[in-house]
Structure formats: structure tokens, C-alpha cells
Design a protein around this motif. Sequence first.
Motif, PDB file in Angstrom:
ATOM      1  N   GLY A 122      55.619  40.993  27.954  1.00 47.54           N
ATOM      2  CA  GLY A 122      55.101  39.721  28.453  1.00 47.54           C
ATOM      3  C   GLY A 122      53.595  39.622  28.339  1.00 47.54           C
ATOM      4  O   GLY A 122      52.881  40.629  28.368  1.00 47.54           O
ATOM      5  N   LEU A 123      53.117  38.382  28.202  1.00 42.76           N
ATOM      6  CA  LEU A 123      51.679  38.154  28.086  1.00 42.76           C
ATOM      7  C   LEU A 123      50.959  38.288  29.420  1.00 42.76           C
ATOM      8  O   LEU A 123      49.778  38.599  29.469  1.00 42.76           O
ATOM      9  CB  LEU A 123      51.427  36.721  27.575  1.00 42.76           C
ATOM     10  CG  LEU A 123      51.735  36.448  26.115  1.00 42.76           C
ATOM     11  CD1 LEU A 123      51.510  34.971  25.830  1.00 42.76           C
ATOM     12  CD2 LEU A 123      50.847  37.319  25.219  1.00 42.76           C
ATOM     13  N   ALA A 124      51.681  38.008  30.502  1.00 44.67           N
ATOM     14  CA  ALA A 124      51.038  38.005  31.817  1.00 44.67           C
ATOM     15  C   ALA A 124      50.636  39.419  32.190  1.00 44.67           C
ATOM     16  O   ALA A 124      51.341  40.383  31.897  1.00 44.67           O
ATOM     17  CB  ALA A 124      51.984  37.436  32.864  1.00 44.67           C
ATOM     18  N   ARG A 125      49.494  39.509  32.841  1.00 45.59           N
ATOM     19  CA  ARG A 125      49.049  40.797  33.316  1.00 45.59           C
ATOM     20  C   ARG A 125      50.046  41.304  34.352  1.00 45.59           C
ATOM     21  O   ARG A 125      50.596  40.517  35.106  1.00 45.59           O
ATOM     22  CB  ARG A 125      47.707  40.600  34.000  1.00 45.59           C
ATOM     23  CG  ARG A 125      46.909  41.842  33.950  1.00 45.59           C
ATOM     24  CD  ARG A 125      45.486  41.535  34.290  1.00 45.59           C
ATOM     25  NE  ARG A 125      44.649  42.179  33.297  1.00 45.59           N
ATOM     26  CZ  ARG A 125      43.345  42.301  33.407  1.00 45.59           C
ATOM     27  NH1 ARG A 125      42.730  41.763  34.428  1.00 45.59           N
ATOM     28  NH2 ARG A 125      42.663  42.917  32.496  1.00 45.59           N
ATOM     29  N   ARG A 161      51.639  39.841  38.032  1.00 43.66           N
ATOM     30  CA  ARG A 161      51.540  38.393  38.202  1.00 43.66           C
ATOM     31  C   ARG A 161      52.945  37.807  38.291  1.00 43.66           C
ATOM     32  O   ARG A 161      53.820  38.139  37.519  1.00 43.66           O
ATOM     33  CB  ARG A 161      50.805  37.819  36.986  1.00 43.66           C
ATOM     34  CG  ARG A 161      50.808  36.310  36.902  1.00 43.66           C
ATOM     35  CD  ARG A 161      49.870  35.870  35.826  1.00 43.66           C
ATOM     36  NE  ARG A 161      48.492  35.944  36.306  1.00 43.66           N
ATOM     37  CZ  ARG A 161      47.910  34.972  36.985  1.00 43.66           C
ATOM     38  NH1 ARG A 161      48.567  33.871  37.269  1.00 43.66           N
ATOM     39  NH2 ARG A 161      46.681  35.092  37.387  1.00 43.66           N
ATOM     40  N   TYR A 206      46.100  29.865  33.488  1.00 48.23           N
ATOM     41  CA  TYR A 206      47.372  30.509  33.177  1.00 48.23           C
ATOM     42  C   TYR A 206      48.539  29.542  33.399  1.00 48.23           C
ATOM     43  O   TYR A 206      49.423  29.416  32.552  1.00 48.23           O
ATOM     44  CB  TYR A 206      47.547  31.749  34.061  1.00 48.23           C
ATOM     45  CG  TYR A 206      48.886  32.425  33.913  1.00 48.23           C
ATOM     46  CD1 TYR A 206      49.158  33.223  32.809  1.00 48.23           C
ATOM     47  CD2 TYR A 206      49.884  32.262  34.888  1.00 48.23           C
ATOM     48  CE1 TYR A 206      50.392  33.847  32.669  1.00 48.23           C
ATOM     49  CE2 TYR A 206      51.120  32.885  34.748  1.00 48.23           C
ATOM     50  CZ  TYR A 206      51.367  33.675  33.638  1.00 48.23           C
ATOM     51  OH  TYR A 206      52.590  34.283  33.499  1.00 48.23           O
ATOM     52  N   ALA A 223      44.127  36.499  33.452  1.00 48.55           N
ATOM     53  CA  ALA A 223      45.558  36.355  33.723  1.00 48.55           C
ATOM     54  C   ALA A 223      46.440  36.976  32.649  1.00 48.55           C
ATOM     55  O   ALA A 223      47.606  37.256  32.893  1.00 48.55           O
ATOM     56  CB  ALA A 223      45.914  34.868  33.862  1.00 48.55           C
ATOM     57  N   LEU A 224      45.875  37.163  31.455  1.00 54.99           N
ATOM     58  CA  LEU A 224      46.687  37.705  30.365  1.00 54.99           C
ATOM     59  C   LEU A 224      46.336  39.165  30.101  1.00 54.99           C
ATOM     60  O   LEU A 224      45.221  39.604  30.369  1.00 54.99           O
ATOM     61  CB  LEU A 224      46.474  36.899  29.075  1.00 54.99           C
ATOM     62  CG  LEU A 224      46.815  35.414  29.112  1.00 54.99           C
ATOM     63  CD1 LEU A 224      46.787  34.851  27.692  1.00 54.99           C
ATOM     64  CD2 LEU A 224      48.172  35.158  29.748  1.00 54.99           C
ATOM     65  N   ARG A 225      47.279  39.890  29.542  1.00 56.06           N
ATOM     66  CA  ARG A 225      47.011  41.279  29.201  1.00 56.06           C
ATOM     67  C   ARG A 225      45.895  41.339  28.154  1.00 56.06           C
ATOM     68  O   ARG A 225      45.728  40.433  27.345  1.00 56.06           O
ATOM     69  CB  ARG A 225      48.272  41.970  28.722  1.00 56.06           C
ATOM     70  CG  ARG A 225      49.000  41.251  27.610  1.00 56.06           C
ATOM     71  CD  ARG A 225      50.357  41.894  27.334  1.00 56.06           C
ATOM     72  NE  ARG A 225      50.202  43.315  27.286  1.00 56.06           N
ATOM     73  CZ  ARG A 225      51.003  44.184  27.919  1.00 56.06           C
ATOM     74  NH1 ARG A 225      52.038  43.740  28.608  1.00 56.06           N
ATOM     75  NH2 ARG A 225      50.781  45.471  27.852  1.00 56.06           N
ATOM     76  N   LEU A 283      46.056  42.500  23.562  1.00 51.96           N
ATOM     77  CA  LEU A 283      46.458  41.676  22.415  1.00 51.96           C
ATOM     78  C   LEU A 283      45.326  40.736  22.032  1.00 51.96           C
ATOM     79  O   LEU A 283      44.749  40.084  22.900  1.00 51.96           O
ATOM     80  CB  LEU A 283      47.685  40.821  22.751  1.00 51.96           C
ATOM     81  CG  LEU A 283      48.930  41.511  23.301  1.00 51.96           C
ATOM     82  CD1 LEU A 283      50.073  40.503  23.418  1.00 51.96           C
ATOM     83  CD2 LEU A 283      49.340  42.669  22.417  1.00 51.96           C
ATOM     84  N   MET A 334      60.386  34.631  28.560  1.00 52.64           N
ATOM     85  CA  MET A 334      60.289  35.758  27.633  1.00 52.64           C
ATOM     86  C   MET A 334      58.840  36.051  27.252  1.00 52.64           C
ATOM     87  O   MET A 334      58.391  37.189  27.373  1.00 52.64           O
ATOM     88  CB  MET A 334      61.114  35.521  26.365  1.00 52.64           C
ATOM     89  CG  MET A 334      61.028  36.698  25.395  1.00 52.64           C
ATOM     90  SD  MET A 334      62.031  36.497  23.898  1.00 52.64           S
ATOM     91  CE  MET A 334      60.853  35.675  22.831  1.00 52.64           C
ATOM     92  N   VAL A 335      58.104  35.038  26.823  1.00 53.43           N
ATOM     93  CA  VAL A 335      56.775  35.345  26.302  1.00 53.43           C
ATOM     94  C   VAL A 335      55.753  35.694  27.392  1.00 53.43           C
ATOM     95  O   VAL A 335      54.845  36.475  27.147  1.00 53.43           O
ATOM     96  CB  VAL A 335      56.197  34.240  25.373  1.00 53.43           C
ATOM     97  CG1 VAL A 335      57.043  34.094  24.122  1.00 53.43           C
ATOM     98  CG2 VAL A 335      56.039  32.928  26.068  1.00 53.43           C
ATOM     99  N   PHE A 336      55.919  35.153  28.603  1.00 49.84           N
ATOM    100  CA  PHE A 336      54.933  35.468  29.645  1.00 49.84           C
ATOM    101  C   PHE A 336      55.346  36.661  30.509  1.00 49.84           C
ATOM    102  O   PHE A 336      54.507  37.465  30.902  1.00 49.84           O
ATOM    103  CB  PHE A 336      54.652  34.247  30.524  1.00 49.84           C
ATOM    104  CG  PHE A 336      53.842  33.207  29.798  1.00 49.84           C
ATOM    105  CD1 PHE A 336      52.466  33.345  29.670  1.00 49.84           C
ATOM    106  CD2 PHE A 336      54.451  32.107  29.204  1.00 49.84           C
ATOM    107  CE1 PHE A 336      51.710  32.411  28.969  1.00 49.84           C
ATOM    108  CE2 PHE A 336      53.709  31.165  28.507  1.00 49.84           C
ATOM    109  CZ  PHE A 336      52.336  31.318  28.387  1.00 49.84           C
ATOM    110  N   ASP A 337      56.637  36.771  30.804  1.00 47.57           N
ATOM    111  CA  ASP A 337      57.081  37.834  31.707  1.00 47.57           C
ATOM    112  C   ASP A 337      57.713  39.004  30.976  1.00 47.57           C
ATOM    113  O   ASP A 337      57.855  40.088  31.537  1.00 47.57           O
ATOM    114  CB  ASP A 337      58.079  37.261  32.728  1.00 47.57           C
ATOM    115  CG  ASP A 337      57.471  36.078  33.483  1.00 47.57           C
ATOM    116  OD1 ASP A 337      56.250  36.125  33.765  1.00 47.57           O
ATOM    117  OD2 ASP A 337      58.194  35.107  33.768  1.00 47.57           O
ATOM    118  N   GLY A 338      58.122  38.777  29.709  1.00 44.94           N
ATOM    119  CA  GLY A 338      58.693  39.860  28.908  1.00 44.94           C
ATOM    120  C   GLY A 338      60.188  40.018  29.112  1.00 44.94           C
ATOM    121  O   GLY A 338      60.727  39.683  30.161  1.00 44.94           O
TER     122      GLY A 338
END
Lengths: 214, 214
Positions: free
Chosen positions: A206-209, A212, B99, B159-161, B164, B202-206
Motif C-alpha cells: 500500500g501507498l499509505a504510510r 494510517r 492524502y 502520508a505516503l511511504r 517509492l 488495494m493501492v493505498f492499504d495494500g
Amino acid sequence: MWQHAPMPDTPPPPVRRGPGRPGYDQETVLRRAVELFNRQGYDATSMGDLARELGLTKSAIYHHVSAKSDLLAQALDEALGALEAVIARAGADDHRSAYERLRATVSGSVEVLIAHLPAVTLLLRVRGNSEVELAALERRRRIDDDFAAMVAAAVDEGALRTDLPPDLISRFLFGMVNSLAEWVRPEGRYDATVIAASLTTMVFDGLARDGRAG
Amino acid sequence: MWQHAPMPDTPPPPVRRGPGRPGYDQETVLRRAVELFNRQGYDATSMGDLARELGLTKSAIYHHVSAKSDLLAQALDEALGALEAVIARAGADDHRSAYERLRATVSGSVEVLIAHLPAVTLLLRVRGNSEVELAALERRRRIDDDFAAMVAAAVDEGALRTDLPPDLISRFLFGMVNSLAEWVRPEGRYDATVIAASLTTMVFDGLARDGRAG
């Protein structure tokens, strides 16, 4: 994964083999043909177009290529064979969890797409207009099924979140990988391993740290 | 988001307005034209093809359509306008973090793509072969820039990792959303809200269950 050299900006000069007639090795003919197919469409490309592209006469082209469909078949086999090898490698490793095999397959698919970009681009455009194309679509369908089975195995193992339908996960992952063909260029800013690792991290972690809430 | 009805499987019968000549409202003409453009390519479609599709004579079609490029312009404006509205709505909400605005934009873009699927499909195939197409590409580029700025703002906010590259994140998100046009069908198994929520999760939380190490 980088067996194939990236496409050069200017095509290499033809190897002269007789007086006044350019000669090409089979790999160069294939590469130039695939570039042409991707540029103007396979169906719209004639043997005459291919001859012109290679600087050959319409009769000389037949010394190199017996039929346009042979080149298509070779290119599709290159792309499909490379994708099948990724799946086979992941499946052969019994020591890894289903989750690890799925991650490796996603990452490996990205690397294959970039290493075989022209052939994979051609594969993604195949619509089933001939026997060669139908056979390629059938092989692609088996790859899709194997991939969906890997997603299902990772779900069964309890490794994936349970609030997403597994068939949507398969679709998203395939779409995500395939969409790279739209913009990745061999001479681009990031190399294949960075792109593969970044995409894999995004979709699995996921993109979120961390920490979160969604 | 669902202003536009999904494409019916069989086209509605034409409205008869004179003796023996089918009449169409502008929306129906546009919808049928976009379907035809997507099926056989905009450049390959003539006014004669469009007349045939609508059951009109080659002269009667000009009562409905002054030029093919008008229909293209209208369809591209529908898709671009809907995407711009998603960005504008996200930007207008000052109470939300960068975010949250980014998440809302990704989710909203998926819903727009599905609600306006034929127009968005046409937009994604535009290559800049005319003034209308160049103008659409320019508008699309501005949307891309606004979106990239949102990603950058979410990064700045922390807010983002951070492992990347932000420009890869933008590319991945766009590619992911756009790839839906390849397989989503209005009559499909999942409705737009489920697809939008699943992709966003999927894309934010994985995909990995929480607590699992990459």
C-alpha cells in the motif's frame, strides 16, 4: 531478465552480404518487424511495407521471411514463453508461501514486460484475427488462470486482506502490469528492477504510510 | 456518478419523425457514433459508415451531424469534463488532508471511467491526429499535472511511504485506473462503487493482511 538489449533509437546498419543487397540476421528481421507491427498495426502491415522498412525489394524479403504470420508467431512466443517461465519458476519453489510466490510472479511479470517490451506490446494488442492469434490468446488465457489460482492460494493461506473479491484482485494486478506497456520506455528514468519493486510494494504493502487508517 | 445509462446490448429503435426516415436525438447519434469509433477506430470511420450504422442515407446523416470531428469533440469533452470535475471537487474541500483528497480522486476517477466508459475509452485512444485530438491531449496533460501535484502534496504531508518515487506513483495510479477500460463492462459482475472502493483499498492499504512484512 535483461536478456534482450533495449531498442536502440537508430536501427543498426544492415549487414552487407552480396553486392548491393542488404542482409539481415533473423533476430534483426524479427525485431524490425515487431517495431513496424506495433507502429502501424499487424493487420495493416504488408510484406511490401516490411520490405520497405528493411530496404529490401519485394522479392528479396522472401529470402528472409516466408510469411508475416511466422514473425508474429515468433514474437508472441517470445512474450508468452517469458511469462510462462515466471509462473513456472514461482510454482517450482516449494519452500515459499503462496503469498511469496504471488509477489514474485507480479514482480517477475513486470521485469518480463520491460525486457520484452515490443513483443509484449504486440501480444497485448492481439484480438484473435487469425490462427496464430487465437493460439496466443489461448496460451494467454492459461497464464491468466494460473495467475488467478495463485491469488486464490494466497487468499486461502490467509495472507491477503479479505475485503476484496479475489477475481477483482487478479484483474487489477494484470491491468496494472499490462498498463506499463503504455508508458515504460527502455531508455526511461527508472530501470526495470526499480519499477518492478515499486509496483510490487504499492499493490501488496500500500501507498499509505504504516499505521494510517484507510 | 451514474448520470449516463449503461450501453444497452441492442440499440434502441430509431424514432420515426418523417415518412420512412429514421430520426435520432443528438444524444443517441453521439452514443452510437462513439460505439462505432471504439469498434473500428475513429480515423477508419467515415461519415458513410456512420450513416449506415444509423440506417440513414449519406445525405440524411448531414441533418444530424455537421462533421465527424464534432462528435469526437463532444465525446472527448464528456470524458475530460467528468475527470476535471473529480479533481475540482477534491481540490475544493479544504477540510480534508492531501492524502484524503488523493484517495477521493482515485476513487472518483474509477467511477467516472465506468460511468462514461465509451467516451473515456475513446479518449484513451486519442493520439493527436487532428486539432480536436491535440486539444484533448493538452487538457488530459493538465489533468495529469494536477494529479501529480496531489500525489506530491500527499508526500509532503508525510502520508505516503517514502521508498517509492512520486512520479512512479502517479504513473502507476493512472495506469491502474485506465487499465479498467480494457475489461470493465457496464453489465459486469461488480458495480462501479465496489470496483472503485476495491481498487482504492488495494493501492493505498495494500493487498497484504495487516502486520505482514513485505
